[in-house]
Design an enzyme around this catalytic site. Sequence first.
Site, PDB file in Angstrom:
ATOM      1  N   GLU A  44       0.828  -1.216   0.000  1.00 47.27           N
ATOM      2  CA  GLU A  44       0.000   0.000   0.000  1.00 47.27           C
ATOM      3  C   GLU A  44       0.863   1.268   0.000  1.00 47.27           C
ATOM      4  O   GLU A  44       1.830   1.357   0.780  1.00 47.27           O
ATOM      5  CB  GLU A  44      -0.901   0.031   1.230  1.00 47.27           C
ATOM      6  CG  GLU A  44      -1.804   1.265   1.293  1.00 47.27           C
ATOM      7  CD  GLU A  44      -2.929   1.106   2.248  1.00 47.27           C
ATOM      8  OE1 GLU A  44      -2.819   1.584   3.388  1.00 47.27           O
ATOM      9  OE2 GLU A  44      -3.922   0.441   1.890  1.00 47.27           O
ATOM     10  N   LYS A  46       0.868   5.294   0.776  1.00 46.80           N
ATOM     11  CA  LYS A  46       0.165   6.442   1.345  1.00 46.80           C
ATOM     12  C   LYS A  46       1.215   7.415   1.888  1.00 46.80           C
ATOM     13  O   LYS A  46       2.323   7.006   2.250  1.00 46.80           O
ATOM     14  CB  LYS A  46      -0.788   6.007   2.453  1.00 46.80           C
ATOM     15  CG  LYS A  46      -0.138   5.165   3.533  1.00 46.80           C
ATOM     16  CD  LYS A  46      -1.163   4.543   4.476  1.00 46.80           C
ATOM     17  CE  LYS A  46      -0.495   3.578   5.442  1.00 46.80           C
ATOM     18  NZ  LYS A  46      -1.472   2.864   6.283  1.00 46.80           N
ATOM     19  N   LYS A 104      -7.967   1.897  -2.337  1.00 45.89           N
ATOM     20  CA  LYS A 104      -8.325   1.583  -0.936  1.00 45.89           C
ATOM     21  C   LYS A 104      -9.093   2.732  -0.286  1.00 45.89           C
ATOM     22  O   LYS A 104      -9.065   2.926   0.914  1.00 45.89           O
ATOM     23  CB  LYS A 104      -7.039   1.290  -0.146  1.00 45.89           C
ATOM     24  CG  LYS A 104      -7.250   0.604   1.185  1.00 45.89           C
ATOM     25  CD  LYS A 104      -7.171  -0.868   1.088  1.00 45.89           C
ATOM     26  CE  LYS A 104      -7.198  -1.675   2.383  1.00 45.89           C
ATOM     27  NZ  LYS A 104      -7.135  -1.066   3.661  1.00 45.89           N
ATOM     28  N   GLU A 153     -14.164  -5.906   3.355  1.00 42.04           N
ATOM     29  CA  GLU A 153     -13.337  -5.949   4.566  1.00 42.04           C
ATOM     30  C   GLU A 153     -14.181  -5.902   5.838  1.00 42.04           C
ATOM     31  O   GLU A 153     -15.183  -5.181   5.897  1.00 42.04           O
ATOM     32  CB  GLU A 153     -12.401  -4.736   4.540  1.00 42.04           C
ATOM     33  CG  GLU A 153     -11.606  -4.463   5.786  1.00 42.04           C
ATOM     34  CD  GLU A 153     -10.878  -3.124   5.702  1.00 42.04           C
ATOM     35  OE1 GLU A 153     -10.014  -2.971   4.802  1.00 42.04           O
ATOM     36  OE2 GLU A 153     -11.183  -2.224   6.518  1.00 42.04           O
ATOM     37  N   ASN A 174      -9.325  -6.661   8.679  1.00 46.90           N
ATOM     38  CA  ASN A 174      -8.469  -5.549   9.071  1.00 46.90           C
ATOM     39  C   ASN A 174      -8.162  -5.646  10.556  1.00 46.90           C
ATOM     40  O   ASN A 174      -9.083  -5.593  11.386  1.00 46.90           O
ATOM     41  CB  ASN A 174      -9.135  -4.207   8.751  1.00 46.90           C
ATOM     42  CG  ASN A 174      -8.114  -3.078   8.700  1.00 46.90           C
ATOM     43  OD1 ASN A 174      -7.129  -3.105   9.443  1.00 46.90           O
ATOM     44  ND2 ASN A 174      -8.324  -2.106   7.831  1.00 46.90           N
ATOM     45  N   GLU A 204      -4.904  -7.643   6.878  1.00 43.16           N
ATOM     46  CA  GLU A 204      -4.531  -6.244   6.639  1.00 43.16           C
ATOM     47  C   GLU A 204      -4.092  -5.549   7.921  1.00 43.16           C
ATOM     48  O   GLU A 204      -4.640  -5.816   8.989  1.00 43.16           O
ATOM     49  CB  GLU A 204      -5.752  -5.454   6.113  1.00 43.16           C
ATOM     50  CG  GLU A 204      -6.437  -5.996   4.897  1.00 43.16           C
ATOM     51  CD  GLU A 204      -7.736  -5.231   4.605  1.00 43.16           C
ATOM     52  OE1 GLU A 204      -7.704  -3.988   4.557  1.00 43.16           O
ATOM     53  OE2 GLU A 204      -8.791  -5.892   4.474  1.00 43.16           O
ATOM     54  N   SER A 205      -3.144  -4.638   7.810  1.00 42.21           N
ATOM     55  CA  SER A 205      -2.752  -3.653   8.830  1.00 42.21           C
ATOM     56  C   SER A 205      -1.798  -4.146   9.907  1.00 42.21           C
ATOM     57  O   SER A 205      -1.984  -5.233  10.474  1.00 42.21           O
ATOM     58  CB  SER A 205      -3.985  -3.031   9.520  1.00 42.21           C
ATOM     59  OG  SER A 205      -4.740  -2.271   8.603  1.00 42.21           O
TER      60      SER A 205
HETATM   61  O1  LIG Z   1      -3.990   3.556   8.699  1.00 44.14           O
HETATM   62  C1  LIG Z   1      -4.732   4.317   9.343  1.00 44.14           C
HETATM   63  O2  LIG Z   1      -4.340   5.115  10.193  1.00 44.14           O
HETATM   64  C2  LIG Z   1      -6.206   4.315   9.065  1.00 44.14           C
HETATM   65  C3  LIG Z   1      -7.052   5.092   9.854  1.00 44.14           C
HETATM   66  C4  LIG Z   1      -8.404   5.085   9.582  1.00 44.14           C
HETATM   67  C5  LIG Z   1      -8.919   4.323   8.550  1.00 44.14           C
HETATM   68  C6  LIG Z   1      -8.082   3.533   7.754  1.00 44.14           C
HETATM   69  C7  LIG Z   1      -6.726   3.544   8.018  1.00 44.14           C
HETATM   70  N1  LIG Z   1      -5.857   2.804   7.244  1.00 44.14           N
HETATM   71  C8  LIG Z   1      -6.302   2.085   6.101  1.00 44.14           C
HETATM   72  C9  LIG Z   1      -5.796   0.723   6.259  1.00 44.14           C
HETATM   73  O3  LIG Z   1      -6.545  -0.168   6.457  1.00 44.14           O
HETATM   74  C10 LIG Z   1      -4.304   0.604   6.220  1.00 44.14           C
HETATM   75  O4  LIG Z   1      -3.776   1.712   5.536  1.00 44.14           O
HETATM   76  C11 LIG Z   1      -3.823  -0.667   5.522  1.00 44.14           C
HETATM   77  O5  LIG Z   1      -4.481  -1.789   6.043  1.00 44.14           O
HETATM   78  C12 LIG Z   1      -2.312  -0.814   5.725  1.00 44.14           C
HETATM   79  O6  LIG Z   1      -2.052  -0.779   7.110  1.00 44.14           O
HETATM   80  P1  LIG Z   1      -0.547  -0.583   7.617  1.00 44.14           P
HETATM   81  O7  LIG Z   1       0.287  -1.687   7.015  1.00 44.14           O
HETATM   82  O8  LIG Z   1      -0.648  -0.696   9.126  1.00 44.14           O
HETATM   83  O9  LIG Z   1      -0.101   0.775   7.162  1.00 44.14           O
END
Ligand SMILES: O=C(O)c1ccccc1NCC(=O)[C@H](O)[C@H](O)COP(=O)(O)O
Length: 237
Positions: A44, A46, A104, A153, A174, A204-205
Site C-alpha cells: 500500500e 500512502k 483503498k 473488509e 483488518n 490487513e494492517s
Molecule cells: O492507517 C490508518 O491510520 C487508518 C485510519 C483510519 C482508517 C483507515 C486507516 N488505514 C487504512 C488501512 O486499512 C491501512 O492503511 C492498511 O491496512 C495498511 O495498514 P498498515 O500496514 O498498518 O499501514
Amino acid sequence: MIVDEIYSKNSERKLQEFNMRERGIISLKDALEKNQNGPGIIAEYKRKSPSGFSNKSNTDILKYFDGIQRIIAGISILTEPQYFGGTPLDAEAVQCYNKPILIKDFISSESMIKSSYMSGGDAFLLICDFLDYASIKKLVQYGKKLGMDALVEVHDPASVKNIFPDENVILGYNRRNLKTLKMEDNSEEMYDNLKSYGLPVVLESGINHENINKLHIEKYQGLLIGSSLLSGDTIRW
Ligand SMILES: O=C(O)c1ccccc1NCC(=O)[C@H](O)[C@H](O)COP(=O)(O)O
C-alpha cells in the site's frame, strides 16, 4: 469518528471525469489465487494516515514501486487527499507495473467505483463495519459490471452479516479497528468464519518483520502491508 468524517466527505470528492486507464483490468483475485509461494503481498502507498503514519522514507512513488515490484502481487493506493495525502494521479502512475491496483478509498457509491476505474483501479474497497448489506451487494454487483474485484473488509465480528459473497469478491480482515484506530487483532477467531465463504482472505494492517511469523500468514491468500514496507522494513517469512 474520523472514518465517519471521511465517508461524509465523499460527496465533496472530485471524481475522475476522464478515462486515464492505460490497460485492461488485471484481476486482484486471480493474482492472489495464482500466487504459489504463500500469501501475495499487496503493497500500500500512502503519504500519511489518521493513526499518525507519515511517509518520510519513500516520497517518490515510482522509485518505491521500482524497488519492490518483483516481490509484490498487487498495489493498494489511497487516493484520498485530506487524511492520507493521496491523489488519483498515484493510481494512474502505477498502472505501468502491470500489477492489480486496489483503490483503498472508503468507497460508498457507484460513481466512486466508476472514478476508481477511470483512474486505473482494478479493484476497490468496501468496509462492512460502515456499509450495510444492501449497499455492499449493490456496489459489488456494480463493480462486477466493470470487471472489477471488490475487497470486502471486516474488523468487527458483528459486521460479517454485511458480507455479500460473489465471484468478484475477496474478503479482508483488518487488524485495525477503524472506529478506535487501535490495532485489535481478532484474526484467530475471525479467520474460520471468513474462510467458510470459500473466497480468498487477505490480512490487513500492522504487519511487520517483528510479528509476521506470529500471524499464521500461511492461511491467507494476501497480506496488505503499508506503513512497515514504506518505512523500509524487510518483510520475509
Ligand atoms: O492507517 C490508518 O491510520 C487508518 C485510519 C483510519 C482508517 C483507515 C486507516 N488505514 C487504512 C488501512 O486499512 C491501512 O492503511 C492498511 O491496512 C495498511 O495498514 P498498515 O500496514 O498498518 O499501514
